[in-house]
Design an enzyme around this catalytic site. Structure first.
Site, PDB file in Angstrom:
ATOM      1  N   THR A   7       0.837  -1.192   0.000  1.00 10.52           N
ATOM      2  CA  THR A   7       0.000   0.000   0.000  1.00 10.52           C
ATOM      3  C   THR A   7       0.873   1.244   0.000  1.00 10.52           C
ATOM      4  O   THR A   7       1.964   1.235   0.570  1.00 10.52           O
ATOM      5  CB  THR A   7      -0.961   0.041   1.226  1.00 10.52           C
ATOM      6  OG1 THR A   7      -1.694   1.277   1.198  1.00 10.52           O
ATOM      7  CG2 THR A   7      -0.230  -0.053   2.549  1.00 10.52           C
ATOM      8  N   ASP A  69      -7.930  -3.185  -0.020  1.00  2.66           N
ATOM      9  CA  ASP A  69      -8.737  -2.232  -0.774  1.00  2.66           C
ATOM     10  C   ASP A  69      -9.947  -1.931   0.088  1.00  2.66           C
ATOM     11  O   ASP A  69     -10.611  -2.843   0.596  1.00  2.66           O
ATOM     12  CB  ASP A  69      -9.158  -2.734  -2.153  1.00  2.66           C
ATOM     13  CG  ASP A  69      -9.577  -1.544  -3.016  1.00  2.66           C
ATOM     14  OD1 ASP A  69      -8.739  -0.650  -3.245  1.00  2.66           O
ATOM     15  OD2 ASP A  69     -10.749  -1.477  -3.421  1.00  2.66           O
ATOM     16  N   GLY A 151      -8.811   9.775   6.315  1.00  2.00           N
ATOM     17  CA  GLY A 151      -9.917   9.683   5.361  1.00  2.00           C
ATOM     18  C   GLY A 151     -11.243  10.206   5.919  1.00  2.00           C
ATOM     19  O   GLY A 151     -11.323  11.330   6.419  1.00  2.00           O
ATOM     20  N   ASP A 153     -12.872   9.207   8.518  1.00  2.00           N
ATOM     21  CA  ASP A 153     -13.078   8.922   9.947  1.00  2.00           C
ATOM     22  C   ASP A 153     -13.781  10.032  10.740  1.00  2.00           C
ATOM     23  O   ASP A 153     -14.667   9.726  11.535  1.00  2.00           O
ATOM     24  CB  ASP A 153     -11.741   8.581  10.634  1.00  2.00           C
ATOM     25  CG  ASP A 153     -11.300   7.148  10.379  1.00  2.00           C
ATOM     26  OD1 ASP A 153     -12.169   6.269  10.237  1.00  2.00           O
ATOM     27  OD2 ASP A 153     -10.081   6.904  10.330  1.00  2.00           O
TER      28      ASP A 153
HETATM   29  P1  ITT Z   1      -3.517   1.993  -1.580  1.00  2.00           P
HETATM   30  O1  ITT Z   1      -4.394   1.705  -2.767  1.00  2.00           O
HETATM   31  O2  ITT Z   1      -2.104   2.296  -1.956  1.00  2.00           O
HETATM   32  O3  ITT Z   1      -3.612   0.923  -0.519  1.00  2.00           O
HETATM   33  P2  ITT Z   1      -5.411   4.151  -1.081  1.00  2.00           P
HETATM   34  O4  ITT Z   1      -5.565   5.190   0.010  1.00  2.00           O
HETATM   35  O5  ITT Z   1      -5.471   4.642  -2.507  1.00  2.00           O
HETATM   36  O6  ITT Z   1      -4.029   3.338  -0.841  1.00  2.00           O
HETATM   37  P3  ITT Z   1      -7.856   2.637  -1.488  1.00  2.00           P
HETATM   38  O7  ITT Z   1      -7.828   2.730  -2.948  1.00  2.00           O
HETATM   39  O8  ITT Z   1      -8.203   1.333  -0.841  1.00  2.00           O
HETATM   40  O9  ITT Z   1      -6.449   3.027  -0.836  1.00  2.00           O
HETATM   41  O10 ITT Z   1      -8.841   3.777  -0.958  1.00  2.00           O
HETATM   42  C1  ITT Z   1      -9.257   3.769   0.343  1.00  2.00           C
HETATM   43  C2  ITT Z   1      -9.912   5.101   0.694  1.00  2.00           C
HETATM   44  O11 ITT Z   1     -11.106   4.841   1.448  1.00  2.00           O
HETATM   45  C3  ITT Z   1      -9.009   5.891   1.637  1.00  2.00           C
HETATM   46  O12 ITT Z   1      -8.130   6.739   0.929  1.00  2.00           O
HETATM   47  C4  ITT Z   1     -10.020   6.627   2.496  1.00  2.00           C
HETATM   48  O13 ITT Z   1     -10.486   7.767   1.813  1.00  2.00           O
HETATM   49  C5  ITT Z   1     -11.163   5.618   2.593  1.00  2.00           C
HETATM   50  N1  ITT Z   1     -10.979   4.757   3.786  1.00  2.00           N
HETATM   51  C6  ITT Z   1     -10.627   3.425   3.777  1.00  2.00           C
HETATM   52  N2  ITT Z   1     -10.476   2.967   5.025  1.00  2.00           N
HETATM   53  C7  ITT Z   1     -10.718   4.010   5.837  1.00  2.00           C
HETATM   54  C8  ITT Z   1     -10.688   4.180   7.233  1.00  2.00           C
HETATM   55  O14 ITT Z   1     -10.326   3.195   8.034  1.00  2.00           O
HETATM   56  N3  ITT Z   1     -10.994   5.368   7.724  1.00  2.00           N
HETATM   57  C9  ITT Z   1     -11.325   6.388   6.916  1.00  2.00           C
HETATM   58  N4  ITT Z   1     -11.355   6.336   5.598  1.00  2.00           N
HETATM   59  C10 ITT Z   1     -11.058   5.154   5.042  1.00  2.00           C
END
Ligand code: ITT
Length: 194
Positions: A7, A69, A151, A153
Site C-alpha cells: 500500500t 482495498d 480519510g 473517519d
Molecule cells: P492503496 O491503494 O495504496 O492501498 P489508497 O488510500 O489509494 O491506498 P484505497 O484505494 O483502498 O487506498 O482507498 C481507500 C480510501 O477509502 C481511503 O483513501 C479513504 O479515503 C477511505 N478509507 C478506507 N479505510 C478508511 C478508514 O479506516 N478510515 C477512513 N477512511 C477510510
C-alpha cells in the site's frame, strides 16, 4: 517470516501493523525503503482491486504480499463513493476535498447510513490468492469530530460507541472493517502458509 504490505497509504501501514502483530512475522512496506510500482485500480469491486494489488506486488517483490482495498459506501448515494473513495473528488483529491464533497452530496438527505468496507488479500508469488472482507456500520455526520485515523473517519459516527472512528484512538483497530478482515486472515494464516 517476512510479509510485504502493498500500500502507498501510510495510515493503512500504521493500522495494519498494529492490528496484525505476530511475533514470527515481520511486515515490510514502502516505509522500509522498498519502492513499488503503481497498480491501476480499475476493478468494479473492492475484492477485484485488492486481489490485483496483492498479486501484482507479490510478483514484483517475489514475496508473500498483502493488500487492502477499502472505502466507504453510503446508502442514500447508492453505495458511492465505494471503490472510488480515495479519488471521490477527482485526481488530486485530498481527505478534506473528499469529505467536503460527501457532505455536500448529503445536504438535505435524512438517511445517513453508511459502512466502511475492507477486503484484505494475501497473494503468493506463485499466484494463489486468499481474500477476506470486513465491514462496520455507521452514520455520516455533518461536522467533523476527532483527530485520530484518516480519510472519512471524522465524519463516520458509530452509534454503539457514541463516537466517530476519528475519536477512537486504538479502539478503532479492534472494531474497524480493517480489523475484522485482518482477524479472518489471521485465523486462516497458518493453513494458508502451510
Ligand atoms: P492503496 O491503494 O495504496 O492501498 P489508497 O488510500 O489509494 O491506498 P484505497 O484505494 O483502498 O487506498 O482507498 C481507500 C480510501 O477509502 C481511503 O483513501 C479513504 O479515503 C477511505 N478509507 C478506507 N479505510 C478508511 C478508514 O479506516 N478510515 C477512513 N477512511 C477510510
Amino acid at each position: 517470516m517476512k510479509i510485504f504490505l502493498a500500500t502507498g497509504n501510510k495510515h493503512k501501514i500504521e493500522e495494519i501493523k498494529k492490528i496484525f502483530s505476530r511475533e514470527d512475522i515481520e511486515i515490510l512496506s514502502i516505509k522500509d525503503g522498498i519502492e513499488i510500482p503503481e497498480v491501476i485500480e480499475d476493478g468494479k469491486t473492492f475484492e477485484e482491486n485488492s486481489k490485483k494489488k496483492a498479486l501484482e506486488i507479490s510478483k514484483f517483490t517475489n514475496m508473500i504480499t498483502i493488500a487492502d482495498d477499502s472505502g466507504i459506501c453510503v446508502e442514500a448515494l447508492g453505495g458511492a463513493p465505494g471503490v472510488y473513495s480515495a479519488r471521490y473528488s477527482g485526481e488530486n483529491a485530498t481527505d478534506e476535498s473528499n469529505n467536503k464533497k460527501l457532505i455536500e452530496n448529503l445536504k438535505g438527505i435524512e438517511n445517513r447510513n453508511a459502512k466502511f468496507v475492507c477486503v484484505i488479500t494475501l497473494a503468493k508469488p506463485t499466484g494463489e490468492t486468499y481474500s477476506f472482507t470486513g465491514e462496520i456500520s455507521g452514520e455520516i455526520i455533518d461536522e467533523p469530530r476527532g483527530k485520530f485515523g484518516f480519510g472519512y473517519d471524522p465524519y463516520f459516527y458509530v452509534k454503539e460507541y457514541g463516537k466517530t472512528t476519528a475519536e477512537m484512538e486504538d479502539f478503532k483497530n479492534k472494531i474497524s472493517h480493517r480489523a475484522r478482515a485482518l482477524a479472518k486472515l489471521k485465523e486462516n494464516l497458518d493453513n494458508i502458509l502451510k
